[in-house]
Design an enzyme around this catalytic site. Sequence first.
Site, mmCIF file in Angstrom:
data_model
loop_
_atom_site.group_PDB
_atom_site.id
_atom_site.type_symbol
_atom_site.label_atom_id
_atom_site.label_comp_id
_atom_site.label_asym_id
_atom_site.label_seq_id
_atom_site.Cartn_x
_atom_site.Cartn_y
_atom_site.Cartn_z
ATOM 1 N N CYS A 180 1.581 -4.124 12.145
ATOM 2 C CA CYS A 180 2.372 -5.309 12.605
ATOM 3 C C CYS A 180 3.812 -5.185 12.976
ATOM 4 C CB CYS A 180 1.815 -6.521 11.821
ATOM 5 S SG CYS A 180 2.627 -6.345 10.271
ATOM 6 N N CYS B 16 -0.201 -8.521 7.223
ATOM 7 C CA CYS B 16 -1.347 -8.340 7.813
ATOM 8 C C CYS B 16 -2.382 -7.340 7.089
ATOM 9 C CB CYS B 16 -1.293 -7.557 9.332
ATOM 10 S SG CYS B 16 -0.704 -5.754 8.913
ATOM 11 N N CYS C 34 5.278 -1.221 8.288
ATOM 12 C CA CYS C 34 3.962 -1.514 8.498
ATOM 13 C C CYS C 34 3.765 -1.020 10.016
ATOM 14 C CB CYS C 34 3.258 -2.972 8.584
ATOM 15 S SG CYS C 34 1.750 -3.037 9.011
ATOM 16 N N CYS D 212 0.454 -4.300 3.368
ATOM 17 C CA CYS D 212 1.432 -5.118 4.182
ATOM 18 C C CYS D 212 1.251 -6.636 3.896
ATOM 19 C CB CYS D 212 1.199 -5.091 5.664
ATOM 20 S SG CYS D 212 2.339 -5.922 6.569
ATOM 21 N N ASP E 129 -3.534 -7.769 -24.028
ATOM 22 C CA ASP E 129 -4.248 -6.583 -23.113
ATOM 23 C C ASP E 129 -3.376 -5.241 -22.891
ATOM 24 O OD1 ASP E 129 -5.821 -5.101 -21.564
ATOM 25 O OD2 ASP E 129 -5.935 -6.430 -19.894
#
Length: 446
Positions: free
Chosen positions: A243, A221, A240, A218, A354
């Site tokens: 929250c 939160c 979520c 989330c 990379d």
Amino acid sequence: MKLLDRPRLGLAVALAKTVTAIVKKLRLGAASVLPGEIARRFHPKLLSLLCEQVQSGIILIVGTNGKTTTSLLLRTILEANGAKVTHNATGANLVNGLITALLADTNIFGKLNADYAILEVDENIVPLLVKECQPQIILGLNLFRDQLDRYGEVDTINQKWQEAITPLSETTTVILNADDPSLSYLGQNLPQTVLFFGLNQPNLYLEEIPHAVDSIYCPVCGASLTYQGVYLSHLGDYHCSSCGFAKSNLDINSKEWGQILVGVYNKYNTLAAVLTAQTLNISPQLIKREIQNFRAAFGRAEELNVKGKQVRILLSKNPVGMNETIRTVNEIKAQGKSETTLLVLNDRTPDGTDVSWIWDVDTEKLVEKGGTIVISGDRVYDLALRIQYSQQTLNNPNLNLIIKENLKQAIDIALKSTPPDQTLHILPTYSAMLEVRQILTGRKIQ
């Protein structure tokens, strides 16, 4: 434009056009960046002067994947509606590339006659660019890990976007992918008008969350998000439980819009272009017609006929992109229409140096389907190790793995391994895609 700026602008334009002509005449490259770089040194405010001349609006298209396809589809729709559009179609998406593209459509005095400017923008230069121009629309497609040697994690980019966009005028409309939690959260905290696109089709859910996910926590939160289903990487339907943060409401019904290009990722690209076109008051009838007539940009699900064989090129430049192209290829394999795949891995500057990201790719899903897999590229043996590791895990007796350093030889072998009634799928990184197309078509992308 100030009178004092005009002579200097004219000289900068003349210089850029001269450089472009010389580079192309001598076949030194596509001249997609150098003219803008030189002109910008001569006139540091050149980008803002050019942007000021766009009559109806500037549309910035940002995100990790899908910028070129979305931009081309939107351009096609706008031009079909009678608009004159300037666009950095070569994909040069840093500042000098944007300047080069805009200069290409000016006259010798620096006059730009365009209704819209569609600018594909590298995600890391958004803060710089919005200081130079006032966009009418900012279209955010997604945020995935891409070239970590350059940018870092997606949270860093998201924070930069929020800081850059928030101070802009409320005349700017922001269009975001609600299925991406970080972009959904961004949109919920911007003062501008924000519209959301995304999927509302549970039948397209993946069976499980892929290994290469970027943002399943989330953004409010930090708790783990609860997913009802995932469409692509971390894009899906979520909320979520801690929250109450949840996916933003959609401003478009994905079930009402078809697509001409393969793959769920191209469904997102289509919806993004459609919602943007609707925001510009273009009729649904025209939009649907242009979607059905649309042809892919080079390397993005582009289809070619080579020596009587059908070839489809699917650019695969990061874990999410390659996982999705593998998903698409496997769906076509299940229909008995493809059994040969060519993977090409380079590590040049446009690709990112990379290549450890290949270990986040679910190559097991490709190996599991069997058939012939040909691999090549500058980092062919890194890719070979990844594929062989998957084969050791699955031990699929129906896999025929061919390793070829020479790309032309690899392409020839892959073509010969493809029956006339099937399609050869090529999954290259960016610079590899340019090489593949040159070998297949006999010419460079200009």
